[in-house]
Scaffold this active site. Structure first.
Site, PDB file in Angstrom:
ATOM      1  N   PHE A 252       0.877  -1.175   0.000  1.00  0.00           N
ATOM      2  CA  PHE A 252       0.000   0.000   0.000  1.00  0.00           C
ATOM      3  C   PHE A 252       0.908   1.217   0.000  1.00  0.00           C
ATOM      4  CE2 PHE A 252      -1.878   3.688   1.849  1.00  0.00           C
ATOM      5  CZ  PHE A 252      -3.240   3.647   1.577  1.00  0.00           C
ATOM      6  N   GLU A 253       0.800   2.036  -1.013  1.00  0.00           N
ATOM      7  CA  GLU A 253       1.456   3.339  -0.967  1.00  0.00           C
ATOM      8  C   GLU A 253       0.731   4.282  -1.905  1.00  0.00           C
ATOM      9  OE1 GLU A 253       5.608   2.778  -1.875  1.00  0.00           O
ATOM     10  OE2 GLU A 253       5.251   2.225  -3.953  1.00  0.00           O
ATOM     11  N   ILE A 254       0.567   5.497  -1.450  1.00  0.00           N
ATOM     12  CA  ILE A 254       0.018   6.580  -2.264  1.00  0.00           C
ATOM     13  C   ILE A 254       1.125   7.619  -2.334  1.00  0.00           C
ATOM     14  CG2 ILE A 254      -1.793   8.321  -2.477  1.00  0.00           C
ATOM     15  CD1 ILE A 254      -3.568   6.512  -0.722  1.00  0.00           C
TER      16      ILE A 254
END
Length: 395
Positions: free
Chosen positions: A292-294
């Site tokens: 998960f990374e934004i």
């Protein structure tokens, strides 16, 4: 006067149920994780137990400008991004359903799928059916995926034997090393992303639990954020023994790239897990779990990060060891970026087996508030969020 048998039975049942109810209220909390499990449980109170709302700062909500297609003029240059194989279709559909239900059905940001082989017609048809947004299917260039010419194959094979003896997961899978290298320093160079600034990485078989009503990409843009995470872990030190020594060489060669408001203390802490720091030669092994990374790709495209990735790439640790994109991204952010530009998305409920981010919010369904793992008790030791909160904060 004798009491009728049905009445006696009913009364007895009522007493039993009342006793069971009282016992449930006052029974001691069980520890189903087995003997000695308490030694692995966190000493700090999980902030996810506190009521969680939307983040502070400028927020943009859904409007007609987010309609699918060209009418969606409110969207910025951003995409949902997935590196996925054709055989992972079912897991990808499940992840898409979760994220579309909780967030993207309101904003209709495009999906961009990457693969080192062409996507099947079935993959394209079924993924497009899960969203009203545009889906793009991209092939990774051969030169981005192949093992680089400077990697010695004999040395690679010998190294994988050592890593396997140390029980380093996926050490003997060439494709895993290729994936880590591509995710670390090549994905953002793909022509399909040339005009894209932000991305939200989504992997197959992940879960999203909470309704998010604001545009997370605009949140990043409007609040000057570079990177967003949900889960913060310790890495396997056996997989990265020379990553920090190589990083120290880079620091010595490029002191101008180190940000004055860095997160060096988080990267080098040895109080909480001294064994990790010792085995990793000075690195705490704390990292953002990058499934998960934004993030803002302008950071990866910057000269400081390009110099750092090229230094690591030439050192060969993506193949001779098992350097993952998670520690590489995390070290770079901890050294080269203002630590206040990294954001914990505590309001986004998320699971990638075996870890969770589950906030206390009426917008969340399907996960247990404050639960960190559904695995063995010792997995609680892998939580590095307390160190991030200690050295940086919860912003």
């Amino acid at each position: 006067m004798a009491i009728a048998r049905p009445v006696r039975a009913l009364g007895f049942t009522a007493v039993v149920l009342w006793c069971f109810f009282v016992w449930q209220l006052f029974k001691p909390i069980a520890t189903p994780m087995g003997p000695g499990a308490s030694s692995f449980l966190p000493k700090e109170r999980d902030p996810n137990l506190d009521p969680t709302g939307e983040p502070e700062g400028v927020l943009t909500y859904a409007s007609e400008g987010y309609a699918p297609g060209p009418e969606g003029t409110a969207r910025i240059d951003a995409t949902l991004l997935a590196l996925v194989r054709n055989e992972e279709l079912d897991g990808m559909l499940q992840a898409m359903r979760d994220l579309e239900r909780t967030w993207n059905n309101k904003f209709n940001y495009p999906w961009t799928f990457f693969n080192d082989v062409p996507f099947s017609d079935e993959f394209k048809k079924k993924t497009q059916a899960e969203t009203k947004a545009e889906c793009r299917y991209e092939l990774i260039p051969k030169e981005h995926w192949d093992v680089p010419s400077w990697i010695n194959n004999d040395l690679f094979l010998e190294s994988t034997k050592i890593l396997k003896e140390q029980q380093v997961q996926y050490a003997d899978k060439v494709s895993y090393h290729q994936m880590c290298r591509w995710n670390s320093g090549l994905f953002y160079k793909h022509p399909a992303l040339a005009n894209t600034q932000y991305y939200w990485r989504v992997e197959p078989n992940v879960h999203f639990f909470c309704d998010v009503d604001y545009d997370v990409f605009r949140y990043m843009q409007d609040n000057n954020k570079t990177y967003g995470f949900t889960i913060n872990l310790y890495d396997s030190p056996e997989s990265i023994p020379t990553l920090w020594p190589e990083t120290e060489k880079f620091i010595a060669e490029h002191p101008e790239h180190i940000h004055e408001n860095n997160a060096m203390k988080w990267l080098t802490d040895k109080t909480r897990r001294p064994d990790h720091n010792e085995k990793a030669n000075g690195y705490s092994t704390c990292h953002f779990w990058s499934n998960f990374e934004i993030a803002d790709m302008n950071f990866w495209r910057s000269k400081p990060y390009e110099d750092y990735f090229n230094h690591l790439d030439r050192a060969g640790g993506f193949y001779y060891e098992r350097w993952g994109d998670a520690p590489v991204h995390s070290i770079a952010l901890g050294l080269l970026e203002d630590k206040n530009r990294v954001h914990w998305f505590r309001d986004i409920g998320y699971q990638h087996i075996p870890f969770f981010n589950c906030p206390n919010s009426p917008k969340c369904k399907g996960c247990e508030t404050g639960r960190f793992t559904d695995g063995e008790a010792w997995l609680h030791r892998e939580d590095c969020r307390p160190n991030w909160f200690k050295f940086v904060g919860m912003g």
